[in-house]
Scaffold this active site. Sequence first.
Site, PDB file in Angstrom:
ATOM      1  N   GLU A   1     -24.327  -4.064  -9.552  1.00 25.23           N
ATOM      2  CA  GLU A   1     -24.752  -3.814  -8.015  1.00 25.23           C
ATOM      3  C   GLU A   1     -23.571  -3.152  -7.262  1.00 25.23           C
ATOM      4  O   GLU A   1     -22.537  -3.799  -7.088  1.00 25.23           O
ATOM      5  CB  GLU A   1     -25.165  -4.933  -7.383  1.00 25.23           C
TER       6      GLU A   1
ATOM      7  N   LYS B   1     -27.989 -12.952  -5.919  1.00 23.69           N
ATOM      8  CA  LYS B   1     -28.670 -11.657  -5.979  1.00 23.69           C
ATOM      9  C   LYS B   1     -28.307 -10.684  -5.093  1.00 23.69           C
ATOM     10  O   LYS B   1     -28.476 -11.044  -3.747  1.00 23.69           O
ATOM     11  CB  LYS B   1     -30.171 -11.801  -5.592  1.00 23.69           C
TER      12      LYS B   1
ATOM     13  N   LYS C   1     -31.280 -17.021 -14.792  1.00 23.72           N
ATOM     14  CA  LYS C   1     -31.331 -16.487 -15.922  1.00 23.72           C
ATOM     15  C   LYS C   1     -31.306 -17.430 -17.293  1.00 23.72           C
ATOM     16  O   LYS C   1     -30.514 -17.988 -17.124  1.00 23.72           O
ATOM     17  CB  LYS C   1     -30.482 -15.320 -16.144  1.00 23.72           C
TER      18      LYS C   1
ATOM     19  N   TYR D   1     -23.339  -7.376 -13.699  1.00 22.12           N
ATOM     20  CA  TYR D   1     -24.214  -8.487 -14.200  1.00 22.12           C
ATOM     21  C   TYR D   1     -24.935  -8.415 -15.580  1.00 22.12           C
ATOM     22  O   TYR D   1     -25.656  -9.335 -15.717  1.00 22.12           O
ATOM     23  CB  TYR D   1     -25.243  -9.148 -12.973  1.00 22.12           C
TER      24      TYR D   1
ATOM     25  N   GLU E   1     -26.943 -16.643 -10.404  1.00 25.67           N
ATOM     26  CA  GLU E   1     -26.162 -15.552  -9.935  1.00 25.67           C
ATOM     27  C   GLU E   1     -26.720 -15.367  -8.642  1.00 25.67           C
ATOM     28  O   GLU E   1     -27.695 -15.101  -8.482  1.00 25.67           O
ATOM     29  CB  GLU E   1     -26.031 -14.295 -10.925  1.00 25.67           C
TER      30      GLU E   1
ATOM     31  N   LYS F   1     -35.935 -15.698  -3.873  1.00 22.24           N
ATOM     32  CA  LYS F   1     -35.347 -14.952  -2.943  1.00 22.24           C
ATOM     33  C   LYS F   1     -35.159 -15.995  -1.695  1.00 22.24           C
ATOM     34  O   LYS F   1     -35.866 -16.924  -1.501  1.00 22.24           O
ATOM     35  CB  LYS F   1     -36.378 -14.155  -2.403  1.00 22.24           C
TER      36      LYS F   1
ATOM     37  N   ASP G   1     -27.422  -7.830  -2.479  1.00 24.47           N
ATOM     38  CA  ASP G   1     -28.340  -6.822  -1.949  1.00 24.47           C
ATOM     39  C   ASP G   1     -27.551  -5.408  -2.127  1.00 24.47           C
ATOM     40  O   ASP G   1     -27.110  -5.150  -0.843  1.00 24.47           O
ATOM     41  CB  ASP G   1     -28.436  -7.341  -0.388  1.00 24.47           C
TER      42      ASP G   1
ATOM     43  N   CYS H   1     -11.703  -6.188  36.392  1.00 25.72           N
ATOM     44  CA  CYS H   1     -13.255  -6.355  36.287  1.00 25.72           C
ATOM     45  C   CYS H   1     -13.418  -7.983  35.721  1.00 25.72           C
ATOM     46  O   CYS H   1     -12.894  -8.265  34.777  1.00 25.72           O
ATOM     47  CB  CYS H   1     -13.945  -5.347  35.585  1.00 25.72           C
TER      48      CYS H   1
ATOM     49  N   SER I   1     -36.983  -4.638 -13.394  1.00 17.42           N
ATOM     50  CA  SER I   1     -36.736  -5.410 -12.047  1.00 17.42           C
ATOM     51  C   SER I   1     -37.036  -6.972 -12.552  1.00 17.42           C
ATOM     52  O   SER I   1     -37.352  -7.268 -13.532  1.00 17.42           O
ATOM     53  CB  SER I   1     -37.497  -4.842 -11.116  1.00 17.42           C
TER      54      SER I   1
ATOM     55  N   CYS J   1     -20.466  -0.042  37.294  1.00 12.70           N
ATOM     56  CA  CYS J   1     -20.305  -1.244  36.486  1.00 12.70           C
ATOM     57  C   CYS J   1     -21.359  -2.535  37.128  1.00 12.70           C
ATOM     58  O   CYS J   1     -21.205  -2.732  38.305  1.00 12.70           O
ATOM     59  CB  CYS J   1     -18.897  -1.793  36.632  1.00 12.70           C
TER      60      CYS J   1
ATOM     61  N   ASP K   1       0.820  -1.200  -0.036  1.00  9.92           N
ATOM     62  CA  ASP K   1       0.016  -0.096  -0.043  1.00  9.92           C
ATOM     63  C   ASP K   1       1.067   1.345   0.041  1.00  9.92           C
ATOM     64  O   ASP K   1       0.334   2.160  -0.631  1.00  9.92           O
ATOM     65  CB  ASP K   1      -0.841   0.092   1.249  1.00  9.92           C
TER      66      ASP K   1
ATOM     67  N   ARG L   1     -30.181   3.389 -10.774  1.00 12.94           N
ATOM     68  CA  ARG L   1     -31.462   2.859 -11.561  1.00 12.94           C
ATOM     69  C   ARG L   1     -32.672   3.704 -11.472  1.00 12.94           C
ATOM     70  O   ARG L   1     -33.573   3.928 -12.385  1.00 12.94           O
ATOM     71  CB  ARG L   1     -31.682   1.622 -10.787  1.00 12.94           C
TER      72      ARG L   1
ATOM     73  N   CYS M   1     -16.008   0.774  31.975  1.00 13.74           N
ATOM     74  CA  CYS M   1     -15.442   0.226  33.520  1.00 13.74           C
ATOM     75  C   CYS M   1     -14.095   0.378  33.299  1.00 13.74           C
ATOM     76  O   CYS M   1     -13.507  -0.450  32.657  1.00 13.74           O
ATOM     77  CB  CYS M   1     -16.346  -1.096  33.907  1.00 13.74           C
TER      78      CYS M   1
ATOM     79  N   CYS N   1     -18.677  -5.372  38.576  1.00 16.01           N
ATOM     80  CA  CYS N   1     -17.660  -5.208  39.636  1.00 16.01           C
ATOM     81  C   CYS N   1     -18.056  -4.032  40.441  1.00 16.01           C
ATOM     82  O   CYS N   1     -17.392  -3.697  41.276  1.00 16.01           O
ATOM     83  CB  CYS N   1     -16.375  -5.083  39.079  1.00 16.01           C
TER      84      CYS N   1
ATOM     85  N   GLU O   1       3.855   1.615  -1.360  1.00 16.61           N
ATOM     86  CA  GLU O   1       4.311   1.985  -2.518  1.00 16.61           C
ATOM     87  C   GLU O   1       3.526   2.416  -3.338  1.00 16.61           C
ATOM     88  O   GLU O   1       3.690   3.412  -4.143  1.00 16.61           O
ATOM     89  CB  GLU O   1       4.790   0.643  -3.282  1.00 16.61           C
TER      90      GLU O   1
END
Length: 674
Positions: A175, A115, A291, A227, A113, A315, A117, A434, A82, A409, A33, A136, A429, A412, A35
């Site tokens: 997505e 789905k 599909k 997709y 595939e 689903k 979320d 504790c 959709s 707490c 990272d 969309r 605490c 204790c 570099e």
Amino acid sequence: MDKDIIKEALDLQRELTEHSYRYHVLDDPVISDAEYDRMLRRLLEIEERFPKLSTPDSPTKRVGGPPLDAFEKAVHSIPMLSLDNAFNDEDVLEFHQRIVKLAGRDQVLYIAEPKLDGVAVELRYENGTLVRAATRGDGVTGEVITENARTIRSVPLKLKEDRLKAPALLEVRGEVIIRKSDFEKLNQTRLEKGESLFANPRNAAAGSLRQLDSKITARRPLDIFVYGTGLAQGLEFQSQSGMLEILQGFGFPVNPHIRTGLTLAGVLQAYKDLETLRESLAYEIDGMVIKVDDLGLQQLLGEKIKSPRWALAYKFSAREETTTIKEIIVQVGRTGVLTPVALLEPVNVGGVMVSRATLHNEDEIRRKDIRIGDKALVVRAGDVIPKIVRIFPDRRNGTEKPFAMPEQCPVCLSKIERLKLDRSYMNKCVNASCQAQLKERIRHFVSKKAFDIEGLGRKIVDQLVDEGMIRSFADVFKLEAEKLAELERMAEKSAGNLTQAIEASKKISLARFIYSLGIQHAGENAGKLLSQRFSSLEEIMAASVADLEGIHGIGPETASAVHGFFANAENQTMIRQLLETGIEIQNDRPRAPETPESPFFQKRVVLTGTLAAMARSEAQALLEAAGAAVTSSVSAKTDFLIAGADAGSKLDKAKKAGVRIMDEAEFLALIRQA
Ligand code: IVH
């Protein structure tokens, strides 16, 4: 403008683009990272001096631009439809039968595939360059979010032309998601800043894409899987699976859990498999999209107003449920932080019985106006810990009681300190001895991903700490069967089993050992990364913050927490005592001491390119059996690079680093010898 400067800028742009692709799409980086950051800073410097070089596809554009006043509207060239939903196998069977009838053929093959979320977007490329991104929206009209999409590291700003030339116009749909672990971190930061929490990764992704200030979006851990396509000029796709392959070739991330060539039976099996996989995936999915693979058949089947006839969303069961908050208790965590927890009327949320939900902190309770007795919406999202998204004030009957944080707490009885963390307060605490904190630390220490001691569950740990039999990590390994058998509810047999399990757990991988210590910010992944970079615990303990930060995937917070932990004298004593109990820490990479004659014994090996004789995973297994450590990136410490066909940048890097390179034939000859 100097010719050399132009060349330097173009080289940097090309190299940074490639490294970013390797990191964010292939998950196979070849530089650290640090570099990468150095190169990016240099490019920024040049582009600042010569703004003409700062093209829209420069990797510097990932940081976001000036804020907008409002989003422009985008009309989709082809509506973004959709999907119809299916909730059981019968629905899928009906879908299949309809297709068979309309198509007039028996054999239909599907692609399945996950789905995802998240939030649907469309990316438009003209002559290979990203020129517009849009949400969309209602499917016909969305919002232009080009600047925001450019900040998503896995979205190509320019199409890769390794296999095909970029077409004049290509619209790619996908997505945008946030990974579960990134979502938890994002919410944790918001909690510390006193900001409201996102209910789930999808809301977090949507909120992040809807920022007028793309600099804010740039700081959000957005990712994408593509997709499908909208308009595509000059490209001919035969099938959905073929299209995805082409998109992958252009540099887009395509989900690895897609399955093709499925019959109806195959589709139903794929759904079961995906359901099993769901929990372990790094991101949220809410079902499986089925599909028709053949695009010719897709066209024949056509579309209804809102959804295509050739696709279906099968689903998964929902992960939200409504229940009653019976009580609010306070838990003391590993570091002493008090977390209010709602005890719920038990409810089945997506297949798991839920009876508690975290309420995060006092501010969060106040913000959501959560009271004891409220009806609440519970979700399991992101992490497996259920949360309360909202309560239903309309369903109150007046008997609900507000909650107040205790002054002491609950365990204790020490005074609670209110510590300010950013803009929020945290109740803590501060009594290091504790019992509650100790119990949590031990629980973590013996948990599945740590020492994995079966039989040492929550209740037994509580008992052992209460009885004073465990005061430290080392005490776990000093437990004796006779003493254990004296405990309440502990039979002689289980006491014996437990001591056996404890004994067996003493051999532990370095990665798990690091994780088990419960260092702040250092989770399972950090344990793995550290064990890959360093060969022993001693090396990790001696590492500087800079050494730690140099590891790809370890951020500054984790680096400083790990360094601070091992620099602490009490922790050093704790580790010494732990090692004195006979723990054997082994580095993850399985070494095979019985093959010291193998040329690969205790060597660091990198595999690259395609092997003709076997899969890369097989080659890796053979090498590891011969005592080699197989790593993914080439460094000065690499002993051998095994280069199959079409080896790319790793081969170049190995040559530069003077690493010994062998081809497949040589590798096969040597590995047979072992
Ligand atoms: S295909 C006409 N594939 O689900 C086909 N959609 O209800 C439309 N989604 O808006 C989309 N993963 O946001 C497709 N593998 C996938 C998907 C997927 C998630 C979302 C997408 C779409 C919604 C459809």
